[in-house]
Design an enzyme around this catalytic site. Structure first.
Site, PDB file in Angstrom:
ATOM      1  N   TYR A  19      12.876 -34.282 -15.219  1.00  0.00           N
ATOM      2  CA  TYR A  19      11.412 -34.291 -15.228  1.00  0.00           C
ATOM      3  C   TYR A  19      10.888 -34.334 -13.802  1.00  0.00           C
ATOM      4  CZ  TYR A  19      11.535 -39.329 -14.212  1.00  0.00           C
ATOM      5  OH  TYR A  19      11.746 -40.547 -13.626  1.00  0.00           O
ATOM      6  N   GLU A  63      15.452 -42.909  -2.186  1.00  0.00           N
ATOM      7  CA  GLU A  63      14.514 -42.596  -1.097  1.00  0.00           C
ATOM      8  C   GLU A  63      15.113 -42.879   0.280  1.00  0.00           C
ATOM      9  OE1 GLU A  63      10.997 -45.046  -1.697  1.00  0.00           O
ATOM     10  OE2 GLU A  63      12.215 -46.466  -2.835  1.00  0.00           O
ATOM     11  N   HIS A  81      -1.622 -42.154   3.015  1.00  0.00           N
ATOM     12  CA  HIS A  81      -2.156 -43.009   1.950  1.00  0.00           C
ATOM     13  C   HIS A  81      -3.416 -42.392   1.343  1.00  0.00           C
ATOM     14  CE1 HIS A  81      -4.732 -46.313   0.411  1.00  0.00           C
ATOM     15  NE2 HIS A  81      -3.586 -46.763  -0.070  1.00  0.00           N
ATOM     16  N   SER A 102      15.077 -41.783  -9.751  1.00  0.00           N
ATOM     17  CA  SER A 102      13.851 -41.034  -9.476  1.00  0.00           C
ATOM     18  C   SER A 102      13.800 -40.797  -7.974  1.00  0.00           C
ATOM     19  CB  SER A 102      12.616 -41.809  -9.936  1.00  0.00           C
ATOM     20  OG  SER A 102      11.450 -41.044  -9.708  1.00  0.00           O
ATOM     21  N   ARG A 127      -3.598  -1.691  -6.146  1.00  0.00           N
ATOM     22  CA  ARG A 127      -2.796  -2.913  -5.983  1.00  0.00           C
ATOM     23  C   ARG A 127      -3.225  -3.899  -7.059  1.00  0.00           C
ATOM     24  NH1 ARG A 127      -5.657  -4.678  -0.270  1.00  0.00           N
ATOM     25  NH2 ARG A 127      -7.768  -4.950  -1.080  1.00  0.00           N
ATOM     26  N   ARG A 138       7.415 -49.250 -11.121  1.00  0.00           N
ATOM     27  CA  ARG A 138       8.108 -49.613  -9.880  1.00  0.00           C
ATOM     28  C   ARG A 138       7.756 -51.045  -9.502  1.00  0.00           C
ATOM     29  NH1 ARG A 138       6.677 -46.287  -4.534  1.00  0.00           N
ATOM     30  NH2 ARG A 138       4.822 -47.618  -4.588  1.00  0.00           N
ATOM     31  N   LYS A 150       0.829  -1.211   0.000  1.00  0.00           N
ATOM     32  CA  LYS A 150       0.000   0.000   0.000  1.00  0.00           C
ATOM     33  C   LYS A 150       0.858   1.254   0.000  1.00  0.00           C
ATOM     34  CE  LYS A 150      -3.815  -0.141   2.167  1.00  0.00           C
ATOM     35  NZ  LYS A 150      -4.832  -0.270   3.249  1.00  0.00           N
ATOM     36  N   GLY A 190      -8.298  -7.196   4.326  1.00  0.00           N
ATOM     37  CA  GLY A 190      -9.181  -7.379   5.476  1.00  0.00           C
ATOM     38  C   GLY A 190      -8.571  -8.100   6.657  1.00  0.00           C
ATOM     39  N   MET A 221      -5.809  -7.237   8.531  1.00  0.00           N
ATOM     40  CA  MET A 221      -5.250  -6.400   9.608  1.00  0.00           C
ATOM     41  C   MET A 221      -6.141  -5.184   9.823  1.00  0.00           C
ATOM     42  SD  MET A 221      -1.184  -6.838   8.911  1.00  0.00           S
ATOM     43  CE  MET A 221      -1.308  -6.592   7.154  1.00  0.00           C
ATOM     44  N   CYS A 279       9.395 -38.406  -8.162  1.00  0.00           N
ATOM     45  CA  CYS A 279       8.061 -39.004  -8.262  1.00  0.00           C
ATOM     46  C   CYS A 279       7.306 -38.955  -6.945  1.00  0.00           C
ATOM     47  CB  CYS A 279       8.153 -40.444  -8.761  1.00  0.00           C
ATOM     48  SG  CYS A 279       9.091 -41.545  -7.675  1.00  0.00           S
ATOM     49  N   GLY A 327      12.354 -40.424  -4.694  1.00  0.00           N
ATOM     50  CA  GLY A 327      11.095 -40.703  -3.994  1.00  0.00           C
ATOM     51  C   GLY A 327      11.055 -39.872  -2.724  1.00  0.00           C
ATOM     52  N   THR A 328      10.649 -38.618  -2.869  1.00  0.00           N
ATOM     53  CA  THR A 328      10.812 -37.669  -1.764  1.00  0.00           C
ATOM     54  C   THR A 328       9.836 -37.893  -0.615  1.00  0.00           C
ATOM     55  OG1 THR A 328       9.529 -36.101  -3.100  1.00  0.00           O
ATOM     56  CG2 THR A 328      11.926 -35.854  -3.092  1.00  0.00           C
ATOM     57  N   ASN A 329       8.778 -38.682  -0.822  1.00  0.00           N
ATOM     58  CA  ASN A 329       7.927 -39.007   0.330  1.00  0.00           C
ATOM     59  C   ASN A 329       8.735 -39.789   1.359  1.00  0.00           C
ATOM     60  OD1 ASN A 329       5.876 -37.878  -1.159  1.00  0.00           O
ATOM     61  ND2 ASN A 329       4.922 -39.821  -1.725  1.00  0.00           N
ATOM     62  N   ARG A 366      -3.641   2.919   8.542  1.00  0.00           N
ATOM     63  CA  ARG A 366      -3.920   1.643   7.878  1.00  0.00           C
ATOM     64  C   ARG A 366      -2.666   0.776   7.820  1.00  0.00           C
ATOM     65  NH1 ARG A 366      -7.130   5.146   4.330  1.00  0.00           N
ATOM     66  NH2 ARG A 366      -9.264   4.340   4.120  1.00  0.00           N
ATOM     67  N   ARG A 376       2.694 -47.543  -9.588  1.00  0.00           N
ATOM     68  CA  ARG A 376       2.800 -48.326  -8.349  1.00  0.00           C
ATOM     69  C   ARG A 376       2.101 -49.669  -8.580  1.00  0.00           C
ATOM     70  NH1 ARG A 376       0.768 -43.206  -6.992  1.00  0.00           N
ATOM     71  NH2 ARG A 376       2.127 -41.882  -5.705  1.00  0.00           N
TER      72      ARG A 376
END
Length: 893
Positions: free
Chosen positions: A864, A758, A468, A777, A352, A630, A26, A105, A107, A844, A779-781, A96, A574
C-alpha cells in the site's frame, strides 16, 4: 553513417507516429498524416539526435548534415513544384521546432523563410497580389530578427505603430503594398542600426540561421522552465521541421486556424476552435485581431457577428470536419489541429494530442471508452494523476490578472485569499471574528498547528516541498507556498517585503499553491467540482490497481475527507499533532517538567482519556479498515515554549518557576534534533509515554469495535528504529499493555506492531528487524534526509541550483531518489520478506502521493501507499497506472 534528415510529402514519408522520440511529436505526426494521404505541405525533419549532437559539439552542426538538408530541400521542391531561393520557381519554407513531448509556444518558429528584396517581387508576380507579398516579407523580417538575430519584436511593433499613425491606418490589413514597402525599408534600416550589419539576403544563410536558432531555443528560459514544470528531460532535445510554405494571408479566400476535435475545457464532443481570414498562424495567438469561431453553433453561443468558417468557407469547413473526425479515430484521442486554407484549399500543418483540463480529460476518456474507441484500462492510463488537483481544490481563474508579489515553491495545491497575519494566535483570533487570513511565517513548527488550521492558506519564506508547513498543509487540504526566499518578513514591524514593495498585517493577498505564486489583492477563483466521469474513471482504476491506498490522517476531519476520497485506511496517524491543543499542551508540559517517573505518569494519566477519545473516533470513521498509529516521534523540546516572554507566560500558567522551565528547555535543547532524542529513543528513555499511548490505542479499539460491530485491528508503529533491540524493547511494553487491557476488559483484540524504515541501518538490517516487526512502513521523508545527509527544511536553498546545473533531475524530497533511497527500499523489502514472508509493506512519506514514486512502489512490491487525504484520488489513479504498466493489473469485479 548517421541519418539526420527524414522527408515527408506527396502521400509518402520516411517516418510515422511511432518515431516521435527520433522525429519529435510534430515531425512524427506530419509523417503519419502524409502516410494517411491527408493534405500536408511537403518538407523534412532534422532529428532530435542532431539536437543532442549540436549541443555536444558546442552548438555546431556535424559533418554531412548540409548535404542531407540540400537533398531534402530539392525533394521538397520537386513535390511542391518549386525550388528554394529560385525567383523563377519560388518555394518559401517555414522552420519550426518539435520536441518529443508537446511544449506549445515554448520554442521558436520562423515563417516565410527565403524572402529577400528579389524573391519578394517573384512572390508578388506568382501570387498576383503585391500587397500579400510585401506583408509576408515584413512578417519574415520581424520574426527572423527576433528569433535568429536577437532584435526584439517590440522594436518592429513600435515602427509599425508609428507608420500606421502617420498613414491614418488602424489595422495592419489596411496597409497597401507601397506602404508595406516603406515599413520594410524602416525595418531594414533599424536592423542595420542595431546590429551594424544588413538583414541577410541569402536564402541559404537565412535557413541555417533559423535551423540553429530553433535548436538553440531548446535551452531558452521559457523552454527550460516548461521542462522543469512538466518533468521533461533536457536530454530529449527537439527536432526541427522545415516545410514548404502555404499561405493563409493570400486574400479573403485564405485563412489560418487552430481546432480541437473536442472541447479542451469541458470535453464536449464537438469541434472547437478559431480562425482568421487573410492571416498567418501567429496572428491567431497574437491577439492583434479577434479570431472567429469555426462552427456556427459556437458563433451563436459566443454572440459574435463575425461569420463562422462553416458559413464563410463551407467546402473547406466540410473537409476540415472530415479530417478532424478521421484523425481522432486514427489516434484514438482528442486532437489539437493547425490548418491553413490557401485560396480555398485546406492544408494540415499539425496534429497532436490536445492539452486539456482535468475535467475535460475525464469526460473525454469516459466517453471514448463508452464509444468503444478505447478500453477502460486505456481511459485510466490517459489521465494525468497530478491534474486531479484541479478538481479537488479551488484554482485561480485562468482569465484573472496576476500581480505577483513573490514566487516560492508550489508546496500544496489550491488557491486562497485572505488578510495577512504573522502569528498563529492572530490567525485564530481573526477566524473567530469571521475574517479569512493567510498565515505568513518564516517557517512553521508543530506549535503553529492551530494557526494553520485557522488560516485559509500558508506562506513561508524558508523550507522545501516536504517542510513542516508543506506536509501539514497538504494534509489539511490547504494551499501553501513555501521557500519564498524573496520574501523578507519583519515580525516586529508586522510587514513582509518583496521586490521593493511592502505589505502589512491586514493587507489582502491571494496565494496559488499550484504555481508557488503570492499575488496582490483578491483574485477570481474557480471552485472545484467532481463529475460522474470522475467516479467512473476512479472506479475503473480501483478495479485494476494492486496496491491499496491509505491516508495520512490524525484528525476526524482528515479521516472523513480521506474516506470520502476513497482511502482504504490510515497509513500514518502522527500522534504528536494531538498534543498541541490548549488543555493537552498543559498536561504534556507537566509531563516534560516532571522530575520523577511517578510525576510523568500522573501527567500522562490526564492525556490518556484524550488520546483514547481521539483514537476511538478515528477507528469508528475507518469502520474496520486498518489504522496505523505512530508512537510519539518528535523531541520533547518542541512542546516547550521559546523566548523569555513565552517562558514567563507558560511558567505562570503551570505554576512553576520560570527558571525551572528555562532550565528544562536548555537541557532538552539539541544541536541536531532530527538525529537526536526522538522516536523510539524517547520510548526507551521514558517507556511510560509509549505505555500510555498503547493503552489508549487498545482501549479505543475495543470501544470502537463494540460500537460499530466491526472489529478493529490497530497497527502500532514504532518510529526511528535502527536496532532490532530498540524494537524488541518497545514491543515488549506494547504487548504487556495489550495483555493488561484485554484482561481488564475481558475481551481479546488482534493487533500488529511494526516500525518505520527511515534510517539506512534499518533498511540494511531489515531481515533482523523483521523477526520482530509485523509490518514495515517506509518513512521516505526521513529516509531521504538520512541517506543524503540533507535537512529537508534547508534543502530548498540549494537543490534547485543542483537541478539547474544538471546534478539532479528532480528534488529527491518530491520524487523518490530511485538509485539511492530506492536501493535501500529494495534491500529492506527483500530482506524483510526473506525473514517474514507475510510482512505487510507500505510507504507513508510524502512520496506516497507522488505518481512517479508510486510507480516505483509498485515495482518493488509494496502492499500500500499512504498520502495526505487530498492526494488519495491521485494515488488511486497512479497506482492503477503503475499496475497496468507493470502488467500487474488485478481486474477486480
Amino acid at each position: 553513417m548517421a541519418k539526420w534528415v527524414y522527408c515527408f510529402g506527396g502521400g509518402a514519408a520516411e517516418g510515422s507516429a511511432g518515431d516521435r522520440n527520433l522525429l519529435g511529436g510534430k515531425g512524427a505526426n506530419l509523417a503519419e498524416m502524409c502516410g494517411m494521404g491527408l493534405p500536408v505541405p511537403p518538407g523534412f525533419t532534422i532529428t532530435t539526435e542532431l539536437c543532442r549532437a549540436y549541443y555536444a559539439g558546442d552548438r555546431s552542426f556535424p559533418a554531412g548534415l548540409k548535404a542531407e538538408v540540400e537533398e531534402a530541400l530539392a525533394r521538397t521542391g520537386t513535390i511542391a513544384a518549386g525550388r528554394f531561393g529560385d525567383p523563377e520557381r519560388l518555394m518559401l519554407v517555414s522552420v519550426r521546432s518539435g520536441a518529443r513531448a508537446s511544449m506549445p509556444g515554448m520554442m521558436d518558429t520562423v515563417l516565410n523563410l527565403g524572402l529577400n528584396d528579389e524573391t519578394v517581387l517573384a512572390l508578388a508576380a506568382s501570387s498576383g497580389d503585391e500587397r500579400f507579398a510585401f506583408d509576408s516579407y515584413r512578417r519574415f523580417i520581424q520574426m527572423y530578427c527576433d528569433v535568429v538575430m536577437g532584435v526584439d519584436h517590440e522594436v518592429f511593433e513600435e515602427l509599425l505603430e508609428d507608420a500606421k499613425a502617420e498613414l491614418g491606418r488602424e489595422l495592419d490589413t489596411e496597409l497597401t503594398a507601397a506602404e508595406w514597402r516603406m515599413v520594410i525599408g524602416r525595418y531594414k534600416a533599424r536592423v542595420e542600426d542595431e546590429l551594424g550589419r544588413p538583414f541577410p539576403q541569402d536564402p541559404a544563410e537565412q535557413l541555417w540561421g533559423a535551423i540553429g536558432a530553433v535548436f538553440a531555443s531548446w535551452m531558452n528560459p521559457r523552454a527550460v522552465t516548461y521542462r522543469r514544470l512538466h518533468g521533461i528531460p533536457e536530454s530529449w532535445g527537439t527536432a526541427v521541421n522545415v516545410q514548404a510554405m502555404v499561405f493563409g494571408n493570400l486574400g479573403d479566400s485564405s485563412a489560418t486556424g487552430v481546432a480541437f476535435t473536442r472541447n479542451p475545457s469541458t470535453g464536449e464532443n464537438a469541434l472547437y476552435g478559431e480562425f482568421l481570414v487573410n492571416a498567418q498562424g501567429e496572428d491567431v495567438v497574437a491577439g492583434i485581431r479577434t479570431p472567429q469561431n469555426i462552427t456556427e453553433v459556437a458563433r451563436i453561443a459566443a454572440g459574435s457577428e463575425r461569420p463562422s468558417l462553416e458559413k464563410l468557407m463551407p467546402q473547406a469547413y466540410s473537409e476540415l470536419v472530415a479530417v478532424a473526425e478521421r484523425l481522432e479515430r486514427h489516434y484514438r484521442d482528442m486532437q489539437d489541429l493547425e490548418f491553413t486554407i490557401e485560396r480555398g484549399k485546406l492544408w494540415m500543418l499539425q496534429t497532436r494530442s490536445g492539452k486539456r483540463t482535468a475535467k475535460s480529460a475525464l469526460k473525454i476518456a469516459a466517453e471514448m471508452a463508452g464509444e468503444g474507441l478505447i478500453s477502460r484500462a486505456e481511459a485510466v492510463a490517459r489521465i494525468d494523476p497530478a491534474s486531479l488537483d484541479q478538481l479537488l481544490h479551488p484554482t485561480i481563474d485562468p482569465k484573472a490578472e496576476r500581480r505577483v508579489i513573490v514566487t516560492g515553491l508550489p508546496a500544496s495545491p489550491g488557491a486562497a485569499t485572505g488578510e495577512i497575519v504573522f502569528s498563529s494566535e492572530d490567525a485564530e483570533d481573526a477566524r473567530g471574528h469571521g475574517r479569512k487570513v493567510i498565515l505568513v511565517r518564516v517557517e512553521t513548527s508543530p506549535e503553529d498547528i492551530h494557526g494553520m488550521h485557522a488560516a485559509e492558506g500558508i506562506v513561508t519564506s524558508r523550507g522545501g516541498m516536504t517542510s513542516h508547513a508543506a506536509v501539514v498543509a497538504r494534509g489539511m487540504g490547504k494551499p501553501c507556498v513555501s521557500g519564498a526566499g524573496g520574501l523578507r518578513i519583519d515580525l516586529a514591524a508586522g510587514t513582509m517585503s518583496a521586490a521593493g514593495r511592502t505589505f502589512r498585517k491586514g493587507d489582502v493577498v491571494t496565494i496559488d499553491g499550484g504555481t508557488g505564486q503570492v499575488l496582490e489583492g483578491r483574485v477570481p477563483m474557480l471552485q472545484p467540482e467532481l463529475s460522474g466521469d470522475f467516479a467512473s474513471v476512479m472506479g475503473w482504476a480501483d478495479r485494476v490497481r494492486r496496491m491499496r491506498v491509505r491516508a495520512n490522517a490524525e484528525t476526524p476531519a482528515d479521516a472523513r475527507t480521506a474516506r470520502a476520497f476513497g482511502a482504504e485506511g490510515i497509513g500514518l496517524c502522527r500522534t504528536e499533532h494531538m498534543f498541541f491543543e490548549d488543555e493537552r499542551i498543559v498536561a504534556m508540559r507537566e509531563m516534560i517538567l516532571a522530575d520523577t517517573e511517578a510525576g510523568r505518569r500522573s501527567a500522562l494519566a490526564k492525556l490518556l482519556p484524550m488520546q483514547r477519545s481521539d483514537f476511538a473516533e478515528l477507528f469508528e470513521i475507518m469502520a474496520g479498515l486498518p489504522v496505523t498509529i505512530r508512537l510519539l516521534d518528535p523531541p520533547l523540546h518542541e512542546f516547550l515554549p521559546h523566548g523569555e516572554a513565552e517562558i514567563a507566560e507558560v511558567a505562570e500558567a503551570l505554576g512553576v518557576p520560570a527558571d525551572k522551565l528555562r532550565q528544562r528547555t536548555e537541557i532538552l535543547h539539541e544541536f541536531n534534533p532530527m538525529l537526536g532524542h526522538r522516536g523510539c529513543r524517547l520510548a526507551v528513555s521514558y517507556p511510560e509515554i509509549a505505555e500510555m499511548q498503547a493503552r489508549a490505542i487498545f482501549e479505543a479499539a475495543l470501544e470502537a469495535g463494540a460500537r460499530t460491530g466491526r472489529p478493529v485491528v490497530p497497527e502500532v508503529m514504532v518510529p526511528l528504529v535502527g536496532l532490532r533491540e530498540e524494537l524488541d524493547f518497545v514491543k515488549a511494553r506494547v504487548d504487556a499493555v495489550a495483555a493488561a487491557v484485554m484482561k481488564e476488559k475481558g475481551a481479546s483484540i488482534d493487533y500488529l506492531v511494526g516500525t518505520m524504515i527511515e534510517l539506512p541501518r534499518a533498511a540494511l538490517r531489515a531481515d533482523s528487524i523483521a523477526e520482530t516487526a509485523e509490518f514495515f512502513s517506509f518513512g521516505t521523508n526521513d529516509l531521504t534526509q538520512t541517506t543524503f545527509g540533507i535537512s529537508r527544511d534547508d534543502a530548498a536553498t540549494f537543490l534547485e541550483t543542483y537541478r539547474q546545473k544538471g546534478l539532479i533531475e528532480r528534488d529527491p524530497f518530491v520524487s523518490i531518489d530511485v538509485d539511492g533511497v530506492g536501493a535501500l527500499m529494495e534491500i529492506g523489502v527483500g530482506k524483510g520478506k526473506a525473514a517474514r514472508p507475510d510482512i505487510k509493506l507500505g510507504i507513508c512519506g510524502e512520496h506516497g502521493g507522488d505518481p512517479a514514486s508510486i510507480a516505483f512502489c509498485e515495482k518493488v512490491g509494496l502492499d500500500y501507499v499512504s498520502c495526505s487525504p487530498f492526494r488519495v484520488p491521485i494515488a488511486r489513479l497512479a497506482a492503477a497506472q503503475a499496475a497496468l504498466a507493470a502488467g500487474q493489473a488485478l481486474h477486480r469485479d
